[in-house]
Each structure stands twice: as structure tokens, then as C-alpha cells.
Design a protein around this motif. Sequence first.
Motif, PDB file in Angstrom:
ATOM      1  N   MET A 232     -35.050 -21.480  -2.463  1.00  0.00           N
ATOM      2  CA  MET A 232     -34.154 -20.615  -1.983  1.00  0.00           C
ATOM      3  C   MET A 232     -34.554 -19.206  -2.971  1.00  0.00           C
ATOM      4  N   LEU A 233     -34.431 -19.280  -4.237  1.00  0.00           N
ATOM      5  CA  LEU A 233     -34.521 -18.145  -5.301  1.00  0.00           C
ATOM      6  C   LEU A 233     -35.916 -17.568  -5.015  1.00  0.00           C
ATOM      7  N   ILE A 234     -36.829 -18.172  -4.858  1.00  0.00           N
ATOM      8  CA  ILE A 234     -38.069 -17.610  -4.502  1.00  0.00           C
ATOM      9  C   ILE A 234     -38.049 -16.810  -3.380  1.00  0.00           C
ATOM     10  N   ASN A 235     -37.656 -17.475  -2.145  1.00  0.00           N
ATOM     11  CA  ASN A 235     -37.518 -16.661  -0.902  1.00  0.00           C
ATOM     12  C   ASN A 235     -36.901 -15.282  -1.013  1.00  0.00           C
ATOM     13  N   GLY A 236     -35.652 -15.297  -1.655  1.00  0.00           N
ATOM     14  CA  GLY A 236     -34.793 -14.332  -1.994  1.00  0.00           C
ATOM     15  C   GLY A 236     -35.519 -13.077  -2.798  1.00  0.00           C
ATOM     16  N   ALA A 237     -36.684 -13.641  -3.696  1.00  0.00           N
ATOM     17  CA  ALA A 237     -37.192 -12.611  -4.554  1.00  0.00           C
ATOM     18  C   ALA A 237     -38.462 -11.970  -3.674  1.00  0.00           C
ATOM     19  N   ILE A 238     -39.166 -12.793  -2.914  1.00  0.00           N
ATOM     20  CA  ILE A 238     -40.152 -12.129  -1.973  1.00  0.00           C
ATOM     21  C   ILE A 238     -39.717 -11.441  -1.035  1.00  0.00           C
ATOM     22  N   GLU A 239     -38.564 -11.682  -0.569  1.00  0.00           N
ATOM     23  CA  GLU A 239     -38.227 -11.060   0.901  1.00  0.00           C
ATOM     24  C   GLU A 239     -37.716  -9.610   0.511  1.00  0.00           C
ATOM     25  N   GLN A 240     -38.798  -8.757   0.235  1.00  0.00           N
ATOM     26  CA  GLN A 240     -38.251  -7.313   0.014  1.00  0.00           C
ATOM     27  C   GLN A 240     -39.388  -6.473   0.713  1.00  0.00           C
ATOM     28  N   SER A 241     -39.029  -5.121   0.589  1.00  0.00           N
ATOM     29  CA  SER A 241     -40.070  -4.243   1.488  1.00  0.00           C
ATOM     30  C   SER A 241     -41.268  -4.347   0.533  1.00  0.00           C
ATOM     31  N   LEU A 242     -42.457  -4.424   1.362  1.00  0.00           N
ATOM     32  CA  LEU A 242     -43.645  -4.420   0.765  1.00  0.00           C
ATOM     33  C   LEU A 242     -44.373  -3.103   1.119  1.00  0.00           C
ATOM     34  N   THR A 243     -44.516  -2.114   0.256  1.00  0.00           N
ATOM     35  CA  THR A 243     -45.048  -0.665   0.499  1.00  0.00           C
ATOM     36  C   THR A 243     -46.235  -0.696  -0.486  1.00  0.00           C
ATOM     37  N   ASP A 244     -45.907  -0.767  -1.847  1.00  0.00           N
ATOM     38  CA  ASP A 244     -46.867  -0.721  -2.975  1.00  0.00           C
ATOM     39  C   ASP A 244     -46.899  -2.353  -3.382  1.00  0.00           C
ATOM     40  N   ILE A 245     -48.156  -2.890  -3.398  1.00  0.00           N
ATOM     41  CA  ILE A 245     -48.250  -4.174  -4.094  1.00  0.00           C
ATOM     42  C   ILE A 245     -47.929  -4.371  -5.472  1.00  0.00           C
ATOM     43  N   LYS A 246     -48.346  -3.228  -6.486  1.00  0.00           N
ATOM     44  CA  LYS A 246     -47.892  -3.315  -7.668  1.00  0.00           C
ATOM     45  C   LYS A 246     -46.539  -3.079  -8.042  1.00  0.00           C
ATOM     46  N   TRP A 247     -45.771  -2.293  -7.459  1.00  0.00           N
ATOM     47  CA  TRP A 247     -44.323  -2.196  -7.599  1.00  0.00           C
ATOM     48  C   TRP A 247     -43.571  -3.414  -7.054  1.00  0.00           C
TER      49      TRP A 247
END
Length: 297
Positions: A204-219
Motif C-alpha cells: 500500500m505504501l509503495i502504491n501510494g509512492a509510485i502513483e504520481q504524475s510521470l513527466t520527467d523520469i529523474k524527478w
Amino acid sequence: MNELFDKLILRIIFTIVVCGMLFFYKYAHMMIHPSSRKQIFREFHPTKNPADTLHFFARLIGIGILFSEFRFDLSDGFFLALLDFTLQGFFAAGLYLLSVYTLESIVLYNFEYKDEIVKKRNMAYALVGFTNSVALATVLKTCLSTGDESLVMLFFLWLFAMVLLGFAYKAYSVFSKMPFTRLLMQQNIGAALSYSGYILGWTMLINGAIEQSLTDIKWYSVQVLLRLLLSLIIFPIFRKGIMIIFRVDKNYGVDKEPSPEGSLGYGIYEGSLFFTSAYLTTVITEHIHFGTFYPVS
């Protein structure tokens, strides 16, 4: 009326396609576990081996969770939508089964499917496998959502999530007092429940962390790692706070080896504690929005 009938026909066709892809799972399971070849090609009896039933259908549930993320857009035509779903579906299902095989090799490297499921009918082993399958399916579903139907982005997110899950799995011994491998060999359900609560919580914590807007891979990678670092700070506080508030006796196996009932109770306690602490952690890491709390200079 004709439009409704056409929509029904299309839905039935897509249903048949999904069932065809589920048929692929049957043989993929055999490739992952060659010792199950005889069981695959004969009639399956759920009542004969409950551990095998739980283990086998865990991945089927996982594929169901995974496929629930797919969308059918008929704007560009029926055949293009069908082709798009088929390609993405097979790619995602392949990644999922590969993920299950890889992480089971990490977590259950001391165990063999044939010995634990076919011979011993180890329900604790099957429960651990069930938890791994469901956890991986939910993470991969989040990767599909974040990747925005791009196979390249999905592959990157999958690799990133697998690394994070691998670290989470290996850290279980740091958070738990239960000797996981030894108890699992003894078919101890308590150890499996403790592990299940821990893994589902960190999933659940990992899901919350990766569920973000992906525009720049590094950021994006930096933001994910920062959110997980925040989780690592908050999670132990909630875990310790629950133990203190409810005055839980945490002296597991200090004086002597606990009884099977004691191991089961402690396993339920640890699993519930892990899962609850992770749930409360998401309140802090995901549900606090500062807005204009800090004025913009």
C-alpha cells in the motif's frame, strides 16, 4: 434498440477475448511450476488439496485485479481496440507472472513448490504465495495506471517497483520477531499471517509512492524515493504508538518456544499491527495537502 444489441455483442466478444487470455495463465503456471504439469492436464479437484487450490487461484485473482485496469476505447475502431488490449494484456500478464516467479525466488528460496504444495499441502506456504500474488497484482495495476498505457513506461515502472518490493521483502526480518523460514517449514499459519500483513501494508505504501504524475523520469524517481523515506520515518512511530497505547506484550518467545496457539496469536498481532500502521502512514504521506498554508513569495 439495434445500438444496444450491437453493444451487447461487442461486450460478449471482449469477454471471450479475456477468457482466452485467462487460458494463457493455465499454461504459464505450468511453465513456472513444471511439477504441476500432471495437475494442469487433468480435472482440478479443489477439495483434494486446499493448499494447491489457494496457491493456484491466487494468481488467477491477481490477473483479475490486473485486467481491471484496462480500458477499451472503440473510437479508433473495434479491431484496433482489440489489438491494443491484446498486446497490453499479454505484456502485462507476462510481467506479472515473471514478477511472481522472481519474488518467490527471493522470499521462498528455501522451499520447493512440489514439496510444500503437492506433498506436504502446506497452507502457510500457500497463504504466503497468495499474499505475494495479490500484492504484485495491485502494484502492477498502479504501474499500468501511472504509465498511461505506454509499454515503455510500464516496463520502467515495473523494474522500479520490483526493486522497491525486493527491499521491502528482505526487510521483513528487521520488523518481525518471528523466525519466518523455520515456522513456515513447520506449516505455522501465524508466520504466514504476520508476513501477509507486513507485505500488504508495504504494498500500500509503495502504491501510494509510485502513483504520481510521470513527466520527467529523474524527478519522478526522486519524488517516489522521498515519499518512501517519509513513510520509513512515520511508519515506526505509528507502530510503536499502537504498542504503547494498547500496552501490548511483545515478548515473543523470550522464555521458551511459544505454543502453536501462541504463534498464531502473535502472527495475527504482528500482521494486524503492520497493516494498520501502514494504513495510518498513508494518511500522513498522501492525505495532507498544504495548499496555500505557506504563502508563495
